[in-house]
Design a protein around this motif. Sequence first.
Motif, PDB file in Angstrom:
ATOM      1  N   ILE A 237       0.854  -1.177   0.000  1.00  0.00           N
ATOM      2  CA  ILE A 237       0.000   0.000   0.000  1.00  0.00           C
ATOM      3  C   ILE A 237       0.895   1.233   0.000  1.00  0.00           C
ATOM      4  CG2 ILE A 237      -1.894  -1.150   1.236  1.00  0.00           C
ATOM      5  CD1 ILE A 237      -1.113   0.608   3.682  1.00  0.00           C
ATOM      6  N   ASP A 238       0.374   2.327  -0.531  1.00  0.00           N
ATOM      7  CA  ASP A 238       1.094   3.589  -0.531  1.00  0.00           C
ATOM      8  C   ASP A 238       0.449   4.536   0.477  1.00  0.00           C
ATOM      9  OD1 ASP A 238       2.975   2.934  -2.516  1.00  0.00           O
ATOM     10  OD2 ASP A 238       1.531   3.396  -4.107  1.00  0.00           O
ATOM     11  N   VAL A 239       1.285   5.182   1.273  1.00  0.00           N
ATOM     12  CA  VAL A 239       0.832   6.114   2.297  1.00  0.00           C
ATOM     13  C   VAL A 239       1.450   7.471   2.031  1.00  0.00           C
ATOM     14  CG1 VAL A 239       0.678   6.584   4.769  1.00  0.00           C
ATOM     15  CG2 VAL A 239       0.722   4.213   3.959  1.00  0.00           C
ATOM     16  N   ASP A 240       0.611   8.491   1.897  1.00  0.00           N
ATOM     17  CA  ASP A 240       1.088   9.857   1.706  1.00  0.00           C
ATOM     18  C   ASP A 240       1.082  10.597   3.036  1.00  0.00           C
ATOM     19  OD1 ASP A 240       1.469   9.376  -0.950  1.00  0.00           O
ATOM     20  OD2 ASP A 240      -0.324  10.436  -1.632  1.00  0.00           O
ATOM     21  N   TRP A 241       2.093  11.419   3.253  1.00  0.00           N
ATOM     22  CA  TRP A 241       2.319  12.044   4.560  1.00  0.00           C
ATOM     23  C   TRP A 241       2.387  13.565   4.484  1.00  0.00           C
ATOM     24  CZ3 TRP A 241       2.955   9.644   9.318  1.00  0.00           C
ATOM     25  CH2 TRP A 241       3.056   8.243   9.308  1.00  0.00           C
ATOM     26  N   VAL A 242       1.813  14.189   5.502  1.00  0.00           N
ATOM     27  CA  VAL A 242       2.146  15.555   5.886  1.00  0.00           C
ATOM     28  C   VAL A 242       3.058  15.417   7.095  1.00  0.00           C
ATOM     29  CG1 VAL A 242       1.313  17.726   6.855  1.00  0.00           C
ATOM     30  CG2 VAL A 242       0.026  16.599   5.026  1.00  0.00           C
ATOM     31  N   ASP A 243       4.305  15.818   6.959  1.00  0.00           N
ATOM     32  CA  ASP A 243       5.264  15.643   8.047  1.00  0.00           C
ATOM     33  C   ASP A 243       5.145  16.761   9.068  1.00  0.00           C
ATOM     34  OD1 ASP A 243       6.519  13.236   7.163  1.00  0.00           O
ATOM     35  OD2 ASP A 243       7.567  14.400   5.630  1.00  0.00           O
ATOM     36  N   GLY A 244       5.654  16.491  10.258  1.00  0.00           N
ATOM     37  CA  GLY A 244       5.668  17.460  11.341  1.00  0.00           C
ATOM     38  C   GLY A 244       6.681  17.034  12.379  1.00  0.00           C
ATOM     39  N   PRO A 245       6.736  17.735  13.501  1.00  0.00           N
ATOM     40  CA  PRO A 245       7.656  17.347  14.575  1.00  0.00           C
ATOM     41  C   PRO A 245       7.440  15.897  14.977  1.00  0.00           C
ATOM     42  CG  PRO A 245       6.695  19.494  15.025  1.00  0.00           C
ATOM     43  CD  PRO A 245       5.966  18.951  13.852  1.00  0.00           C
ATOM     44  N   PRO A 246       8.507  15.158  15.298  1.00  0.00           N
ATOM     45  CA  PRO A 246       8.408  13.715  15.573  1.00  0.00           C
ATOM     46  C   PRO A 246       7.381  13.341  16.637  1.00  0.00           C
ATOM     47  CG  PRO A 246      10.690  14.379  15.365  1.00  0.00           C
ATOM     48  CD  PRO A 246       9.889  15.635  15.357  1.00  0.00           C
TER      49      PRO A 246
ATOM     50  N   GLY B 177     -11.394   6.844  -3.649  1.00  0.00           N
ATOM     51  CA  GLY B 177     -10.757   8.083  -3.238  1.00  0.00           C
ATOM     52  C   GLY B 177      -9.246   7.936  -3.193  1.00  0.00           C
ATOM     53  N   SER B 178      -8.588   9.001  -2.734  1.00  0.00           N
ATOM     54  CA  SER B 178      -7.134   9.002  -2.640  1.00  0.00           C
ATOM     55  C   SER B 178      -6.709  10.235  -1.852  1.00  0.00           C
ATOM     56  CB  SER B 178      -6.492   9.045  -4.035  1.00  0.00           C
ATOM     57  OG  SER B 178      -6.671  10.321  -4.632  1.00  0.00           O
ATOM     58  N   SER B 179      -5.415  10.451  -1.773  1.00  0.00           N
ATOM     59  CA  SER B 179      -4.910  11.645  -1.100  1.00  0.00           C
ATOM     60  C   SER B 179      -5.207  12.911  -1.895  1.00  0.00           C
ATOM     61  CB  SER B 179      -3.402  11.529  -0.877  1.00  0.00           C
ATOM     62  OG  SER B 179      -2.707  11.435  -2.117  1.00  0.00           O
ATOM     63  N   ALA B 180      -5.680  12.760  -3.134  1.00  0.00           N
ATOM     64  CA  ALA B 180      -6.058  13.919  -3.940  1.00  0.00           C
ATOM     65  C   ALA B 180      -7.529  14.294  -3.777  1.00  0.00           C
ATOM     66  CB  ALA B 180      -5.775  13.650  -5.419  1.00  0.00           C
ATOM     67  N   SER B 181      -8.298  13.514  -3.025  1.00  0.00           N
ATOM     68  CA  SER B 181      -9.710  13.831  -2.801  1.00  0.00           C
ATOM     69  C   SER B 181      -9.835  15.147  -2.048  1.00  0.00           C
ATOM     70  CB  SER B 181     -10.376  12.710  -2.012  1.00  0.00           C
ATOM     71  OG  SER B 181     -10.358  11.494  -2.741  1.00  0.00           O
ATOM     72  N   HIS B 182     -10.913  15.869  -2.295  1.00  0.00           N
ATOM     73  CA  HIS B 182     -11.039  17.217  -1.735  1.00  0.00           C
ATOM     74  C   HIS B 182     -10.961  17.227  -0.211  1.00  0.00           C
ATOM     75  CE1 HIS B 182     -15.268  16.734  -0.439  1.00  0.00           C
ATOM     76  NE2 HIS B 182     -15.446  16.062  -1.556  1.00  0.00           N
ATOM     77  N   TYR B 183     -11.551  16.213   0.435  1.00  0.00           N
ATOM     78  CA  TYR B 183     -11.520  16.161   1.897  1.00  0.00           C
ATOM     79  C   TYR B 183     -10.128  15.835   2.415  1.00  0.00           C
ATOM     80  CZ  TYR B 183     -12.274  11.279   0.524  1.00  0.00           C
ATOM     81  OH  TYR B 183     -12.179  10.052  -0.088  1.00  0.00           O
ATOM     82  N   ALA B 184      -9.360  15.061   1.651  1.00  0.00           N
ATOM     83  CA  ALA B 184      -7.981  14.765   2.044  1.00  0.00           C
ATOM     84  C   ALA B 184      -7.109  16.013   1.938  1.00  0.00           C
ATOM     85  CB  ALA B 184      -7.414  13.646   1.180  1.00  0.00           C
ATOM     86  N   LEU B 185      -7.283  16.789   0.869  1.00  0.00           N
ATOM     87  CA  LEU B 185      -6.501  18.013   0.698  1.00  0.00           C
ATOM     88  C   LEU B 185      -6.819  19.032   1.789  1.00  0.00           C
ATOM     89  CD1 LEU B 185      -6.667  18.507  -3.174  1.00  0.00           C
ATOM     90  CD2 LEU B 185      -4.657  17.888  -1.816  1.00  0.00           C
ATOM     91  N   SER B 186      -8.110  19.212   2.100  1.00  0.00           N
ATOM     92  CA  SER B 186      -8.458  20.189   3.129  1.00  0.00           C
ATOM     93  C   SER B 186      -7.932  19.753   4.491  1.00  0.00           C
ATOM     94  CB  SER B 186      -9.977  20.402   3.177  1.00  0.00           C
ATOM     95  OG  SER B 186     -10.657  19.213   3.526  1.00  0.00           O
ATOM     96  N   THR B 187      -7.958  18.452   4.756  1.00  0.00           N
ATOM     97  CA  THR B 187      -7.421  17.949   6.029  1.00  0.00           C
ATOM     98  C   THR B 187      -5.906  18.098   6.071  1.00  0.00           C
ATOM     99  OG1 THR B 187      -9.261  16.372   6.194  1.00  0.00           O
ATOM    100  CG2 THR B 187      -7.341  15.962   7.576  1.00  0.00           C
ATOM    101  N   ALA B 188      -5.251  17.883   4.947  1.00  0.00           N
ATOM    102  CA  ALA B 188      -3.796  18.053   4.894  1.00  0.00           C
ATOM    103  C   ALA B 188      -3.398  19.492   5.202  1.00  0.00           C
ATOM    104  CB  ALA B 188      -3.274  17.636   3.517  1.00  0.00           C
TER     105      ALA B 188
ATOM    106  N   SER C 133      -3.833   4.103  -5.348  1.00  0.00           N
ATOM    107  CA  SER C 133      -2.737   5.081  -5.359  1.00  0.00           C
ATOM    108  C   SER C 133      -2.168   5.309  -6.744  1.00  0.00           C
ATOM    109  CB  SER C 133      -1.621   4.621  -4.411  1.00  0.00           C
ATOM    110  OG  SER C 133      -1.072   3.376  -4.835  1.00  0.00           O
ATOM    111  N   GLY C 134      -2.842   4.779  -7.780  1.00  0.00           N
ATOM    112  CA  GLY C 134      -2.374   4.997  -9.135  1.00  0.00           C
ATOM    113  C   GLY C 134      -1.630   3.823  -9.725  1.00  0.00           C
ATOM    114  N   GLU C 135      -1.518   2.732  -8.986  1.00  0.00           N
ATOM    115  CA  GLU C 135      -0.804   1.549  -9.470  1.00  0.00           C
ATOM    116  C   GLU C 135      -1.542   0.301  -9.003  1.00  0.00           C
ATOM    117  OE1 GLU C 135       3.640  -0.503  -8.971  1.00  0.00           O
ATOM    118  OE2 GLU C 135       3.362   1.659  -8.647  1.00  0.00           O
ATOM    119  N   LEU C 136      -1.675  -0.667  -9.895  1.00  0.00           N
ATOM    120  CA  LEU C 136      -2.342  -1.912  -9.523  1.00  0.00           C
ATOM    121  C   LEU C 136      -1.569  -2.628  -8.420  1.00  0.00           C
ATOM    122  CD1 LEU C 136      -3.443  -3.527 -12.904  1.00  0.00           C
ATOM    123  CD2 LEU C 136      -4.928  -2.674 -11.086  1.00  0.00           C
ATOM    124  N   ASN C 137      -2.314  -3.224  -7.500  1.00  0.00           N
ATOM    125  CA  ASN C 137      -1.639  -3.996  -6.460  1.00  0.00           C
ATOM    126  C   ASN C 137      -1.239  -5.373  -6.995  1.00  0.00           C
ATOM    127  OD1 ASN C 137      -4.627  -3.860  -6.304  1.00  0.00           O
ATOM    128  ND2 ASN C 137      -4.389  -5.602  -4.921  1.00  0.00           N
TER     129      ASN C 137
END
Length: 318
Positions: A43-52, A65-76, A95-99
């Motif tokens: 699986i692919d996981v997209d991250w918003v990084d921050g302090p550890p 859906g995906s990390s490009a979905s409108h609710y994902a972007l607003s949450t990011a 995530s754009g690639e077949l498993n």
Amino acid sequence: MKPYHAPAWLPGGHAQTIWPKLIRQAPIKLRRERWDTPDGDFIDVDWVDGPPRSSLLVLFHGLEGSSASHYALSTAHACRKAGWRLALPHFRGCSGELNRRPRAYHSGDAEEIDWILHHLHTAHGGRPLHAAGVSLGGNALLKWAGERGAAAGELVTGVAALCAPLDLAACGHHLARGFNRVYTQYFLKTLKAVSAARLRQFPGLFDEARMLAAINLHQFDDAVTAPVHGFAGADDYWQRASAKPWLKSIAIPAVAVNPKNDPFLPATYLPSAADVSPQVRLEQPAGGGHVGFVSGTFPGNLDWLPQRLLHFFLYETS
């Protein structure tokens, strides 16, 4: 936090569902990780990084859906502003690639939710994380919490679900009627394309002719989702994967937000206080559509959903 109220300039569940996809949001750079799964997939996981040691929110997306979905972007954007870390796992094939394996994902995939949360918990230094899900992801997350009971608290501080299709049969049949068929065709377009590609990887996995002939989600789930994931058929899948029967078993703080005008799930099928445990808070605003929650003056913004999530985990889970 104030309950959601739809703006007067955007009336009706359909408009409130469709309009958010047209609201422009600033792009945000995400870091991608690929995790190998125990069964030889990924699986692919997209991250918003921050302090550890900052708060970590995981957001499970909805159907196709995906990390490009409108609710994902607003949450990011909201997490970056708040100094939180955000993990956006993609269900298999999203995530754009077949498993690599025959299985994909489904509305009751609590097993996959459990594996992802355990992995994130370890990566978060063994500290509980915040878990939220939208639509399909919210249903799977609530089902996971109900199945795990008090043990869910070892991994998460609580769970939040936005527009979860808690009764899959009611949702599936409702999406086959009237204007709602527009949403069904939107989903079937990508579901069929990905399924056809998967069938080329794994010939005989399901009946291609039945898949191509499907004109509603019941027919698609009966032809593809059910046999691929070990269900007897669409009816068996919808019954066993619905989160609603598990809401009484949830033993950690939880909130389920379901607008009464959501085109995907009729209000008559929404749970009442008698259907849930004392730990579950039900919020059923009059408006919002399906994962819409537009607020502000025209053309609107998408701040309400991420702010509801942050407020819940900051102030309502202790």
